[in-house]
Scaffold this motif. Structure first.
Motif, PDB file in Angstrom:
ATOM      1  N   ALA A  27       0.818  -1.215   0.000  1.00  0.00           N
ATOM      2  CA  ALA A  27       0.000   0.000   0.000  1.00  0.00           C
ATOM      3  C   ALA A  27       0.849   1.261   0.000  1.00  0.00           C
ATOM      4  CB  ALA A  27      -0.921  -0.005   1.221  1.00  0.00           C
ATOM      5  N   GLY A  28       2.146   1.121   0.305  1.00  0.00           N
ATOM      6  CA  GLY A  28       2.986   2.303   0.469  1.00  0.00           C
ATOM      7  C   GLY A  28       3.053   3.189  -0.756  1.00  0.00           C
ATOM      8  N   ILE A  29       3.204   2.583  -1.930  1.00  0.00           N
ATOM      9  CA  ILE A  29       3.348   3.378  -3.142  1.00  0.00           C
ATOM     10  C   ILE A  29       2.081   4.156  -3.456  1.00  0.00           C
ATOM     11  CG2 ILE A  29       2.614   1.494  -4.652  1.00  0.00           C
ATOM     12  CD1 ILE A  29       5.281   4.221  -5.344  1.00  0.00           C
ATOM     13  N   PHE A  30       0.940   3.705  -2.939  1.00  0.00           N
ATOM     14  CA  PHE A  30      -0.318   4.398  -3.189  1.00  0.00           C
ATOM     15  C   PHE A  30      -0.640   5.437  -2.113  1.00  0.00           C
ATOM     16  CE2 PHE A  30      -0.708   0.148  -5.087  1.00  0.00           C
ATOM     17  CZ  PHE A  30      -0.973   0.493  -6.402  1.00  0.00           C
ATOM     18  N   GLN A 114      -5.742  -0.681   6.446  1.00  0.00           N
ATOM     19  CA  GLN A 114      -6.202   0.690   6.649  1.00  0.00           C
ATOM     20  C   GLN A 114      -6.241   1.447   5.326  1.00  0.00           C
ATOM     21  OE1 GLN A 114      -7.374   2.240   9.260  1.00  0.00           O
ATOM     22  NE2 GLN A 114      -7.402   4.339   8.466  1.00  0.00           N
ATOM     23  N   ALA A 115      -5.205   1.267   4.514  1.00  0.00           N
ATOM     24  CA  ALA A 115      -5.179   1.928   3.209  1.00  0.00           C
ATOM     25  C   ALA A 115      -6.287   1.402   2.305  1.00  0.00           C
ATOM     26  CB  ALA A 115      -3.815   1.723   2.554  1.00  0.00           C
ATOM     27  N   VAL A 116      -6.488   0.083   2.304  1.00  0.00           N
ATOM     28  CA  VAL A 116      -7.558  -0.506   1.489  1.00  0.00           C
ATOM     29  C   VAL A 116      -8.915   0.035   1.914  1.00  0.00           C
ATOM     30  CG1 VAL A 116      -8.769  -2.656   0.966  1.00  0.00           C
ATOM     31  CG2 VAL A 116      -6.277  -2.600   0.951  1.00  0.00           C
ATOM     32  N   ALA A 117      -9.141   0.104   3.226  1.00  0.00           N
ATOM     33  CA  ALA A 117     -10.425   0.587   3.729  1.00  0.00           C
ATOM     34  C   ALA A 117     -10.654   2.047   3.356  1.00  0.00           C
ATOM     35  CB  ALA A 117     -10.479   0.408   5.246  1.00  0.00           C
ATOM     36  N   GLN A 118      -9.619   2.860   3.498  1.00  0.00           N
ATOM     37  CA  GLN A 118      -9.786   4.283   3.214  1.00  0.00           C
ATOM     38  C   GLN A 118     -10.035   4.524   1.729  1.00  0.00           C
ATOM     39  OE1 GLN A 118      -7.028   6.689   5.286  1.00  0.00           O
ATOM     40  NE2 GLN A 118      -7.599   8.592   4.278  1.00  0.00           N
ATOM     41  N   TYR A 119      -9.276   3.870   0.868  1.00  0.00           N
ATOM     42  CA  TYR A 119      -9.486   4.055  -0.565  1.00  0.00           C
ATOM     43  C   TYR A 119     -10.819   3.464  -1.007  1.00  0.00           C
ATOM     44  CZ  TYR A 119      -4.923   6.025  -1.634  1.00  0.00           C
ATOM     45  OH  TYR A 119      -3.848   6.861  -1.718  1.00  0.00           O
ATOM     46  N   SER A 120     -11.238   2.381  -0.376  1.00  0.00           N
ATOM     47  CA  SER A 120     -12.547   1.809  -0.700  1.00  0.00           C
ATOM     48  C   SER A 120     -13.658   2.782  -0.338  1.00  0.00           C
ATOM     49  CB  SER A 120     -12.747   0.485   0.047  1.00  0.00           C
ATOM     50  OG  SER A 120     -11.778  -0.467  -0.337  1.00  0.00           O
ATOM     51  N   TRP A 121     -13.502   3.452   0.805  1.00  0.00           N
ATOM     52  CA  TRP A 121     -14.529   4.413   1.207  1.00  0.00           C
ATOM     53  C   TRP A 121     -14.525   5.638   0.304  1.00  0.00           C
ATOM     54  CZ3 TRP A 121     -18.747   3.865   3.664  1.00  0.00           C
ATOM     55  CH2 TRP A 121     -19.465   4.986   4.095  1.00  0.00           C
ATOM     56  N   ASN A 127     -19.010  11.670   0.576  1.00  0.00           N
ATOM     57  CA  ASN A 127     -18.535  12.596   1.601  1.00  0.00           C
ATOM     58  C   ASN A 127     -17.293  12.019   2.255  1.00  0.00           C
ATOM     59  OD1 ASN A 127     -18.383  14.793   3.314  1.00  0.00           O
ATOM     60  ND2 ASN A 127     -19.845  13.953   4.793  1.00  0.00           N
ATOM     61  N   ALA A 128     -16.249  11.809   1.446  1.00  0.00           N
ATOM     62  CA  ALA A 128     -15.030  11.194   1.960  1.00  0.00           C
ATOM     63  C   ALA A 128     -14.246  12.129   2.864  1.00  0.00           C
ATOM     64  CB  ALA A 128     -14.141  10.749   0.803  1.00  0.00           C
ATOM     65  N   SER A 129     -14.528  13.430   2.821  1.00  0.00           N
ATOM     66  CA  SER A 129     -13.774  14.382   3.634  1.00  0.00           C
ATOM     67  C   SER A 129     -13.959  14.144   5.121  1.00  0.00           C
ATOM     68  CB  SER A 129     -14.186  15.814   3.288  1.00  0.00           C
ATOM     69  OG  SER A 129     -15.572  16.005   3.543  1.00  0.00           O
ATOM     70  N   GLU A 130     -15.040  13.464   5.494  1.00  0.00           N
ATOM     71  CA  GLU A 130     -15.277  13.211   6.909  1.00  0.00           C
ATOM     72  C   GLU A 130     -14.241  12.269   7.507  1.00  0.00           C
ATOM     73  OE1 GLU A 130     -18.556   9.684   6.020  1.00  0.00           O
ATOM     74  OE2 GLU A 130     -19.111  11.482   7.127  1.00  0.00           O
ATOM     75  N   LEU A 131     -13.520  11.551   6.655  1.00  0.00           N
ATOM     76  CA  LEU A 131     -12.494  10.640   7.150  1.00  0.00           C
ATOM     77  C   LEU A 131     -11.185  11.348   7.427  1.00  0.00           C
ATOM     78  CD1 LEU A 131     -13.066   7.567   4.825  1.00  0.00           C
ATOM     79  CD2 LEU A 131     -13.984   7.977   7.103  1.00  0.00           C
ATOM     80  N   ASN A 132     -11.073  12.608   7.056  1.00  0.00           N
ATOM     81  CA  ASN A 132      -9.828  13.339   7.246  1.00  0.00           C
ATOM     82  C   ASN A 132      -9.677  13.891   8.654  1.00  0.00           C
ATOM     83  OD1 ASN A 132      -9.083  12.924   4.567  1.00  0.00           O
ATOM     84  ND2 ASN A 132     -10.180  14.747   3.879  1.00  0.00           N
ATOM     85  N   PRO A 142     -17.843   7.468  11.194  1.00  0.00           N
ATOM     86  CA  PRO A 142     -16.915   7.478  10.057  1.00  0.00           C
ATOM     87  C   PRO A 142     -15.621   6.726  10.336  1.00  0.00           C
ATOM     88  CG  PRO A 142     -17.883   9.636  10.343  1.00  0.00           C
ATOM     89  CD  PRO A 142     -18.302   8.817  11.532  1.00  0.00           C
ATOM     90  N   PHE A 143     -15.124   6.838  11.561  1.00  0.00           N
ATOM     91  CA  PHE A 143     -13.900   6.126  11.919  1.00  0.00           C
ATOM     92  C   PHE A 143     -14.141   4.619  11.948  1.00  0.00           C
ATOM     93  CE2 PHE A 143     -11.228   4.165  15.172  1.00  0.00           C
ATOM     94  CZ  PHE A 143      -9.968   4.546  14.754  1.00  0.00           C
ATOM     95  N   TRP A 144     -15.241   4.199  12.529  1.00  0.00           N
ATOM     96  CA  TRP A 144     -15.518   2.773  12.661  1.00  0.00           C
ATOM     97  C   TRP A 144     -15.869   2.127  11.333  1.00  0.00           C
ATOM     98  CZ3 TRP A 144     -14.074  -0.036  16.548  1.00  0.00           C
ATOM     99  CH2 TRP A 144     -13.871   0.585  17.785  1.00  0.00           C
ATOM    100  N   ARG A 145     -16.356   2.917  10.385  1.00  0.00           N
ATOM    101  CA  ARG A 145     -16.626   2.356   9.063  1.00  0.00           C
ATOM    102  C   ARG A 145     -15.343   1.830   8.431  1.00  0.00           C
ATOM    103  NH1 ARG A 145     -21.063   6.651   7.153  1.00  0.00           N
ATOM    104  NH2 ARG A 145     -19.356   8.059   7.597  1.00  0.00           N
ATOM    105  N   LEU A 146     -14.256   2.574   8.598  1.00  0.00           N
ATOM    106  CA  LEU A 146     -12.979   2.113   8.062  1.00  0.00           C
ATOM    107  C   LEU A 146     -12.563   0.798   8.708  1.00  0.00           C
ATOM    108  CD1 LEU A 146     -10.791   5.346   7.775  1.00  0.00           C
ATOM    109  CD2 LEU A 146     -12.084   4.173   6.010  1.00  0.00           C
ATOM    110  N   LYS A 147     -12.714   0.721  10.019  1.00  0.00           N
ATOM    111  CA  LYS A 147     -12.328  -0.502  10.712  1.00  0.00           C
ATOM    112  C   LYS A 147     -13.185  -1.681  10.261  1.00  0.00           C
ATOM    113  CE  LYS A 147      -9.477   2.106  12.685  1.00  0.00           C
ATOM    114  NZ  LYS A 147      -8.122   2.159  12.095  1.00  0.00           N
ATOM    115  N   LEU A 148     -14.465  -1.431  10.033  1.00  0.00           N
ATOM    116  CA  LEU A 148     -15.352  -2.500   9.588  1.00  0.00           C
ATOM    117  C   LEU A 148     -14.957  -2.989   8.195  1.00  0.00           C
ATOM    118  CD1 LEU A 148     -17.852  -4.217  10.110  1.00  0.00           C
ATOM    119  CD2 LEU A 148     -19.246  -2.370   9.152  1.00  0.00           C
TER     120      LEU A 148
END
Length: 227
Positions: A27-30, A114-121, A127-132, A142-148
């Protein structure tokens, strides 16, 4: 090799290449290019650090190739450490294996998920800005959605590896091919776009460190590109 051995051989040349591609390209390169650029704010400084990181990575790859050719034993780093540090017997090798199982590999998997979850969301949400938000656990749903999403992804990957090793090899090789195609496309697109960027924004390349913020930013970025 008889027919039974041929059928049971799961890792051939292509599978081995795919495994190495997936291990090297994570995930690092992305995720890190944006952080490096945000930290340095200088295209030349970023390119210099990426070049240095590439040299260091190549040195590590050549070191592993030399060790693999010189030590004809299975076990990877554990076998190398057993030979390099003989006293106390297997102690350093055990410590490395313990840390690899308990901390290093789980930490790497967690970062990738974590990277997969964030890019998937980002892909499915309007409204992806809520994850920032930097509030983390206090950010609520919004935080728990990434974990799920990360947990579901891990369950899927674990499931098909448990179901069939051959199927897992096919899927992993497919992902390796997708990574190579995507990164090659990005690289070619960048080279095609580079002349127009140089002509439209020449000041960005006049002073490589004019806009950088200090030693801490260089150190942070160097750690990212050298991973």
């Amino acid at each position: 090799m008889n027919n039974v051995e041929e059928r049971n051989r799961l890792i051939g040349t292509l599978a081995g290449i795919g495994m190495n591609v997936n291990n090297v390209i994570g995930a690092g390169i992305f995720t890190t290019p944006g952080m490096v650029w945000k930290s340095l704010n200088s295209p030349q400084a970023a390119m210099i650090l990426w070049a240095i990181g590439g040299i260091i990575s190549m040195a590590g790859s050549l070191t592993y190739a030399e060790l693999g050719a010189a030590i004809n034993r299975s076990g990877g780093e554990s076998a190398y450490l057993q030979i390099a540090y003989t006293r106390p017997r297997n102690f350093i090798s055990y410590l490395f294996s313990f840390m690899f199982i308990v901390a290093i590999r789980p930490g790497t998997i967690s970062a990738v998920l974590q990277a997969v979850a964030q890019y998937s969301w980002y892909l499915i949400s309007d409204n992806a800005s809520e994850l920032n938000s930097k509030r983390g656990w206090e950010n609520g749903w919004p935080f728990w959605r990434l974990k799920l999403i990360a947990i579901i992804t891990l369950a899927i990957i674990t499931g098909y590896h448990m179901y069939s090793t051959r199927l897992a090899n096919y899927i992993n090789q497919t992902f390796a091919g997708i990574k190579m195609v995507v990164l090659t496309t990005i690289a070619i697109a960048g080279l095609v776009k580079l002349p127009s960027i140089l002509s439209n924004h020449p000041n960005n390349w006049l002073d490589p460190i004019e806009e950088t913020r200090g030693f801490s930013d260089f150190s942070f970025s160097f750690i990212l590109v050298g991973k």
